[in-house]
Design a protein around this motif. Structure first.
Motif, PDB file in Angstrom:
ATOM      1  N   UNK A  22       0.825  -1.208   0.000  1.00 30.54           N
ATOM      2  CA  UNK A  22       0.000   0.000   0.000  1.00 30.54           C
ATOM      3  C   UNK A  22       0.860   1.259   0.000  1.00 30.54           C
ATOM      4  N   UNK A  23       0.339   2.333  -0.564  1.00 31.03           N
ATOM      5  CA  UNK A  23       0.989   3.639  -0.414  1.00 31.03           C
ATOM      6  C   UNK A  23       0.722   4.178   0.982  1.00 31.03           C
ATOM      7  N   UNK A  24       1.481   5.189   1.416  1.00 30.68           N
ATOM      8  CA  UNK A  24       1.297   5.731   2.766  1.00 30.68           C
ATOM      9  C   UNK A  24      -0.132   6.137   3.084  1.00 30.68           C
ATOM     10  N   UNK A  25      -0.862   6.708   2.120  1.00 27.16           N
ATOM     11  CA  UNK A  25      -2.217   7.185   2.403  1.00 27.16           C
ATOM     12  C   UNK A  25      -3.123   6.053   2.895  1.00 27.16           C
ATOM     13  N   UNK A  48       8.861   5.587   0.324  1.00 32.86           N
ATOM     14  CA  UNK A  48       9.127   4.188   0.664  1.00 32.86           C
ATOM     15  C   UNK A  48       9.334   4.040   2.161  1.00 32.86           C
ATOM     16  N   UNK A  49      10.152   4.906   2.739  1.00 34.85           N
ATOM     17  CA  UNK A  49      10.407   4.846   4.176  1.00 34.85           C
ATOM     18  C   UNK A  49       9.151   5.147   4.981  1.00 34.85           C
ATOM     19  N   UNK A  50       8.348   6.080   4.501  1.00 37.53           N
ATOM     20  CA  UNK A  50       7.090   6.379   5.183  1.00 37.53           C
ATOM     21  C   UNK A  50       6.201   5.146   5.221  1.00 37.53           C
ATOM     22  N   UNK A  51       6.104   4.452   4.085  1.00 43.05           N
ATOM     23  CA  UNK A  51       5.257   3.261   4.031  1.00 43.05           C
ATOM     24  C   UNK A  51       5.774   2.183   4.981  1.00 43.05           C
ATOM     25  N   UNK A  52       7.086   1.975   5.029  1.00 41.35           N
ATOM     26  CA  UNK A  52       7.651   0.981   5.938  1.00 41.35           C
ATOM     27  C   UNK A  52       7.407   1.382   7.393  1.00 41.35           C
ATOM     28  N   UNK A  53       7.596   2.651   7.698  1.00 42.57           N
ATOM     29  CA  UNK A  53       7.381   3.154   9.060  1.00 42.57           C
ATOM     30  C   UNK A  53       5.926   2.956   9.477  1.00 42.57           C
ATOM     31  N   UNK A  54       5.012   3.317   8.600  1.00 46.14           N
ATOM     32  CA  UNK A  54       3.588   3.196   8.905  1.00 46.14           C
ATOM     33  C   UNK A  54       3.160   1.738   9.027  1.00 46.14           C
ATOM     34  N   UNK A  55       3.617   0.890   8.104  1.00 45.33           N
ATOM     35  CA  UNK A  55       3.242  -0.526   8.148  1.00 45.33           C
ATOM     36  C   UNK A  55       3.732  -1.174   9.432  1.00 45.33           C
ATOM     37  N   UNK A  56       4.917  -0.776   9.898  1.00 44.57           N
ATOM     38  CA  UNK A  56       5.412  -1.316  11.157  1.00 44.57           C
ATOM     39  C   UNK A  56       4.499  -0.994  12.317  1.00 44.57           C
ATOM     40  N   UNK A  57       3.938   0.199  12.322  1.00 36.91           N
ATOM     41  CA  UNK A  57       3.056   0.601  13.412  1.00 36.91           C
ATOM     42  C   UNK A  57       1.661  -0.002  13.270  1.00 36.91           C
ATOM     43  N   UNK A  58       1.168  -0.114  12.058  1.00 37.86           N
ATOM     44  CA  UNK A  58      -0.111  -0.811  11.850  1.00 37.86           C
ATOM     45  C   UNK A  58       0.027  -2.264  12.307  1.00 37.86           C
ATOM     46  N   UNK A  59       1.140  -2.905  11.945  1.00 38.32           N
ATOM     47  CA  UNK A  59       1.375  -4.287  12.349  1.00 38.32           C
ATOM     48  C   UNK A  59       1.515  -4.399  13.867  1.00 38.32           C
TER      49      UNK A  59
END
Length: 230
Positions: A22-25, A48-59
């Protein structure tokens, strides 16, 4: 489904994998307490880093829900001055969080009343090229012997060794550690999945640990360790 798997390592720890598509949005929309996290997002992170950062927190929040349910209300993933993630608002029941991301995969472990480390890596030649910098002489000899008969597995094997040391490093939760002297790996028979005996050398004492490994997807290696607090 981006949430690839949730796995109980014990009654007090959960391991999760997220396949980042997914994209950051879209990730913002899945994140609890998005307003709080907007103030914590690194300002220099690209998409890319934003998406990884966000996915880590969603997970991390998905694992918290799996482990402690509604008790996660108010918990926020923070980063200390060295970048290590931790959970604020857990004074009543201490929780440990370990996060890792590489390529399109994000991994996390949440543990209650115990410690944990996790690492996911893209398999590439970098670990083999830098092996002499993070492997002890004995580990380097073992690695060469393990890959001599099957040179096509070398990139995977050295990446696995690097990942195992990263997991030990996170388990130690200390800065300034010398990988080739204080994070030691014993001999093992490389397989698709298995365990690597490890030793932490800290403050003049040695402790033994077991690092689990497997491939979550082609081209990637995952290592993790979970155990009670010392």
């Amino acid at each position: 489904m981006p949430l690839h798997s949730l796995q109980h390592l014990s009654s007090t720890a959960v391991l999760g994998l997220w396949q980042l598509t997914e994209p950051p949005a879209e990730l913002w929309a899945q994140l609890p307490q998005a307003t709080t996290y907007q103030t914590l997002m690194p300002t220099t992170a690209d998409a890319v880093r934003q998406a990884q950062w966000l996915a880590g927190r969603v997970l991390a929040h998905a694992l918290l829900w799996k482990l402690v349910g509604a008790a996660q209300d108010g918990l926020v993933v923070q980063n200390d001055a060295t970048g290590r993630p931790w959970l604020s608002g857990v004074e009543a029941q201490p929780l440990t969080l370990s996060l890792s991301h590489s390529g399109e995969w994000v991994a996390a472990v949440v543990a209650q009343g115990s410690r944990a480390g996790v690492d996911v890596e893209v398999i590439r030649d970098k670990a083999q090229r830098l092996a002499s910098k993070f492997l002890s002489a004995a580990e380097y000899d073992d690695a060469r012997a393990a890959t001599q008969a099957a040179p096509d597995t070398a990139h995977m094997h050295y990446t696995r060794l690097w990942s195992a040391k990263e997991t030990l490093y996170k388990l130690a939760a200390q800065r300034g550690i010398i990988f080739k002297k204080q994070l030691l790996l014993s001999s093992f028979v490389p397989e698709e999945s298995g365990e690597i005996p490890g030793t932490l050398v800290l403050d003049g004492a040695e402790t033994r640990h077991c690092i689990c490994y497997y491939q979550p997807a082609p081209g990637y290696v995952l290592t993790f360790c979970h155990e009670p607090n010392p």
